[in-house]
Design a protein around this motif. Structure first.
Motif, PDB file in Angstrom:
ATOM      1  N   ILE A  31       0.847  -1.006   0.053  1.00 39.51           N
ATOM      2  CA  ILE A  31       0.018   0.021   0.143  1.00 39.51           C
ATOM      3  C   ILE A  31       0.962   1.411  -0.080  1.00 39.51           C
ATOM      4  CG2 ILE A  31      -1.754   1.436   1.231  1.00 39.51           C
ATOM      5  CD1 ILE A  31      -2.873  -1.524   2.437  1.00 39.51           C
ATOM      6  N   VAL A  32       2.008   1.235   0.875  1.00 38.18           N
ATOM      7  CA  VAL A  32       2.763   2.566   0.803  1.00 38.18           C
ATOM      8  C   VAL A  32       3.480   2.558  -0.465  1.00 38.18           C
ATOM      9  CG1 VAL A  32       4.856   3.202   2.048  1.00 38.18           C
ATOM     10  CG2 VAL A  32       3.112   2.411   3.509  1.00 38.18           C
ATOM     11  N   ASP A  33       3.835   1.442  -1.010  1.00 39.65           N
ATOM     12  CA  ASP A  33       4.688   1.650  -2.314  1.00 39.65           C
ATOM     13  C   ASP A  33       3.779   2.319  -3.295  1.00 39.65           C
ATOM     14  OD1 ASP A  33       7.043   0.576  -1.657  1.00 39.65           O
ATOM     15  OD2 ASP A  33       6.637  -1.499  -2.402  1.00 39.65           O
ATOM     16  N   ASP A  34       2.485   1.945  -3.409  1.00 42.89           N
ATOM     17  CA  ASP A  34       1.357   2.700  -4.230  1.00 42.89           C
ATOM     18  C   ASP A  34       1.014   4.058  -3.900  1.00 42.89           C
ATOM     19  OD1 ASP A  34       0.945  -0.048  -5.201  1.00 42.89           O
ATOM     20  OD2 ASP A  34      -0.923  -0.492  -4.398  1.00 42.89           O
ATOM     21  N   LEU A  35       1.201   4.122  -2.679  1.00 43.05           N
ATOM     22  CA  LEU A  35       1.185   5.744  -2.509  1.00 43.05           C
ATOM     23  C   LEU A  35       2.172   6.769  -2.709  1.00 43.05           C
ATOM     24  CD1 LEU A  35      -0.331   8.127  -0.807  1.00 43.05           C
ATOM     25  CD2 LEU A  35       0.561   7.176   1.500  1.00 43.05           C
ATOM     26  N   ASN A  36       3.630   5.747  -2.563  1.00 41.81           N
ATOM     27  CA  ASN A  36       4.616   6.226  -3.103  1.00 41.81           C
ATOM     28  C   ASN A  36       4.715   6.926  -4.636  1.00 41.81           C
ATOM     29  OD1 ASN A  36       7.100   7.338  -1.914  1.00 41.81           O
ATOM     30  ND2 ASN A  36       7.569   5.368  -0.870  1.00 41.81           N
ATOM     31  N   ALA A  58      -3.899  27.089 -13.771  1.00 38.23           N
ATOM     32  CA  ALA A  58      -4.927  26.647 -13.653  1.00 38.23           C
ATOM     33  C   ALA A  58      -4.745  25.089 -14.312  1.00 38.23           C
ATOM     34  CB  ALA A  58      -6.213  27.098 -14.428  1.00 38.23           C
ATOM     35  N   SER A  59      -4.492  24.919 -15.581  1.00 37.35           N
ATOM     36  CA  SER A  59      -4.304  23.520 -16.129  1.00 37.35           C
ATOM     37  C   SER A  59      -3.451  22.870 -15.596  1.00 37.35           C
ATOM     38  CB  SER A  59      -3.975  23.859 -17.652  1.00 37.35           C
ATOM     39  OG  SER A  59      -2.723  24.394 -17.766  1.00 37.35           O
ATOM     40  N   LEU A  60      -2.317  23.325 -14.891  1.00 33.69           N
ATOM     41  CA  LEU A  60      -1.248  22.490 -14.308  1.00 33.69           C
ATOM     42  C   LEU A  60      -1.962  21.821 -12.874  1.00 33.69           C
ATOM     43  CD1 LEU A  60       1.832  21.650 -14.426  1.00 33.69           C
ATOM     44  CD2 LEU A  60       2.059  23.827 -12.963  1.00 33.69           C
ATOM     45  N   LEU A  61      -2.591  22.631 -12.366  1.00 28.01           N
ATOM     46  CA  LEU A  61      -3.323  22.379 -10.873  1.00 28.01           C
ATOM     47  C   LEU A  61      -4.330  21.175 -11.182  1.00 28.01           C
ATOM     48  CD1 LEU A  61      -3.367  25.678  -9.003  1.00 28.01           C
ATOM     49  CD2 LEU A  61      -1.758  23.881  -8.544  1.00 28.01           C
ATOM     50  N   GLY A  62      -4.870  21.006 -12.566  1.00 26.49           N
ATOM     51  CA  GLY A  62      -5.811  20.246 -12.691  1.00 26.49           C
ATOM     52  C   GLY A  62      -5.023  18.750 -12.655  1.00 26.49           C
ATOM     53  N   GLN A  63      -3.926  18.825 -13.172  1.00 25.32           N
ATOM     54  CA  GLN A  63      -3.180  17.524 -13.289  1.00 25.32           C
ATOM     55  C   GLN A  63      -2.686  17.131 -11.795  1.00 25.32           C
ATOM     56  OE1 GLN A  63      -0.052  17.398 -16.290  1.00 25.32           O
ATOM     57  NE2 GLN A  63      -1.056  19.253 -16.996  1.00 25.32           N
ATOM     58  N   VAL A  64      -2.591  18.140 -11.149  1.00 27.75           N
ATOM     59  CA  VAL A  64      -1.929  17.913  -9.953  1.00 27.75           C
ATOM     60  C   VAL A  64      -3.262  17.376  -9.135  1.00 27.75           C
ATOM     61  CG1 VAL A  64      -1.262  18.966  -7.584  1.00 27.75           C
ATOM     62  CG2 VAL A  64      -0.217  19.810  -9.776  1.00 27.75           C
ATOM     63  N   GLN A  65      -4.388  17.605  -8.937  1.00 32.02           N
ATOM     64  CA  GLN A  65      -5.637  17.403  -8.417  1.00 32.02           C
ATOM     65  C   GLN A  65      -5.727  15.916  -8.855  1.00 32.02           C
ATOM     66  OE1 GLN A  65      -7.896  19.145  -6.320  1.00 32.02           O
ATOM     67  NE2 GLN A  65      -7.930  16.901  -5.950  1.00 32.02           N
ATOM     68  N   ASP A  66      -5.368  15.249 -10.006  1.00 29.57           N
ATOM     69  CA  ASP A  66      -5.613  13.892 -10.565  1.00 29.57           C
ATOM     70  C   ASP A  66      -4.694  13.134  -9.574  1.00 29.57           C
ATOM     71  OD1 ASP A  66      -7.484  14.671 -12.578  1.00 29.57           O
ATOM     72  OD2 ASP A  66      -6.024  14.927 -14.025  1.00 29.57           O
ATOM     73  N   GLY A  67      -3.503  13.571  -9.473  1.00 29.92           N
ATOM     74  CA  GLY A  67      -2.509  12.876  -8.752  1.00 29.92           C
ATOM     75  C   GLY A  67      -3.049  12.803  -7.173  1.00 29.92           C
ATOM     76  N   ILE A  68      -3.517  13.952  -6.774  1.00 29.56           N
ATOM     77  CA  ILE A  68      -3.789  14.197  -5.365  1.00 29.56           C
ATOM     78  C   ILE A  68      -5.101  13.242  -4.916  1.00 29.56           C
ATOM     79  CG2 ILE A  68      -5.035  15.492  -3.564  1.00 29.56           C
ATOM     80  CD1 ILE A  68      -3.206  17.584  -4.544  1.00 29.56           C
ATOM     81  N   ASN A  69      -5.930  13.072  -6.116  1.00 28.13           N
ATOM     82  CA  ASN A  69      -7.213  12.359  -5.955  1.00 28.13           C
ATOM     83  C   ASN A  69      -6.765  10.529  -5.651  1.00 28.13           C
ATOM     84  OD1 ASN A  69      -8.844  14.454  -6.246  1.00 28.13           O
ATOM     85  ND2 ASN A  69      -9.342  13.866  -8.245  1.00 28.13           N
ATOM     86  N   LYS A  70      -5.445  10.339  -6.184  1.00 31.62           N
ATOM     87  CA  LYS A  70      -5.265   8.900  -6.337  1.00 31.62           C
ATOM     88  C   LYS A  70      -4.519   8.731  -4.731  1.00 31.62           C
ATOM     89  CE  LYS A  70      -4.500   8.053 -11.187  1.00 31.62           C
ATOM     90  NZ  LYS A  70      -3.478   7.841 -12.310  1.00 31.62           N
ATOM     91  N   GLU A  71      -3.890   9.752  -4.418  1.00 29.99           N
ATOM     92  CA  GLU A  71      -3.497   9.692  -2.943  1.00 29.99           C
ATOM     93  C   GLU A  71      -4.490   9.471  -2.086  1.00 29.99           C
ATOM     94  OE1 GLU A  71       0.443  13.194  -3.948  1.00 29.99           O
ATOM     95  OE2 GLU A  71      -0.988  13.354  -2.318  1.00 29.99           O
TER      96      GLU A  71
END
Length: 239
Positions: A31-36, A58-71
């Protein structure tokens, strides 16, 4: 014949406990590997702020949000699994990765991301410990039960990582012609530094990291001072 001095089942029980512990650790590691991986992706996207004008955040933060959603999803899995076992027996396995996840969320919010109807996106917004807990949908600073949570120390270490990143952004924003960003960052990290000074910290690692903030403050102060000498910002803003 005299009975054996040691119950033969003793080592069978110990073997079972060892195997159970090994299984728990393997599951946590996965699980921690996935989070990493998700944190590394989000950090990679966030690193592009150093070469991206503010108008294109704005467009950059949209991609960041995608990563944070997975986090967020993976932290939820971690919380559900880890809460079945003693917190302080295993928390060392995920603490550093959780700190990094916290820093991505704090930095994203500061840059104007993670906006909601009640909290519209704006530059310079600082998430509190409780805000971070709400983002990840996990408890914070638990004292009444033994379960997964985000600690004060993890929040503060994540915040220090953001200070380091912002001090770098101050320099690069000037390169991109955004002097106002450098001034705003300077005021922000000065306020944070002052706040850290009132904390009575017992954690040795945290104390050492807090000591490093003064170098970030000095770095950004030098940038703003140089801009003021060149009359590139109003004297009032520089102050």
């Amino acid at each position: 014949m005299a009975p054996p001095m040691i119950d033969p089942s003793l080592f069978d029980q110990l073997k079972s406990k060892i195997e159970e512990d090994t299984s728990i650790r393997k599951e946590l590691d996965q699980i921690v590997d996935d989070l990493n991986q998700h944190v590394s992706f989000t950090q990679g996207v966030l690193s592009r702020i150093h070469s991206t004008p503010r108008s294109k955040y704005a467009s950059l933060l949209g991609q960041v949000q995608d990563g944070i959603n997975k986090e967020i999803e993976t932290v939820g899995k971690l919380a559900a699994f880890a809460s079945q076992y003693p917190y302080y027996k295993y928390n060392h396995k995920w603490s550093r990765t959780v700190q990094d996840a916290i820093s991505t969320v704090i930095l994203c919010a500061w840059l104007g991301g993670l906006s909601t109807e009640s909290k519209p996106g704006e530059l310079g917004r600082l998430l509190t410990l409780e805000d971070v807990g709400q983002v990840f949908n996990v408890p914070v600073n638990l004292k009444d039960r033994d379960a997964f949570h985000i600690t004060i120390e993890e929040y503060l270490l994540g915040l220090i990582a953001v200070i380091d990143e912002l001090s770098r952004l101050a320099v690069n924003s000037v390169t991109l012609g955004d002097n106002a960003m450098a001034v705003q960052i300077s005021g922000f990290i000065k306020d944070l530094h002052a706040g850290f000074q009132v904390l009575n910290l017992k954690n040795d690692i945290l104390r050492k990291r807090v000591d490093s903030i003064k170098y970030a403050v000095k770095k950004v102060e030098d940038v703003v001072y140089d801009l003021s000498l060149r009359n590139l910002i109003p004297a009032q803003d520089a102050q």
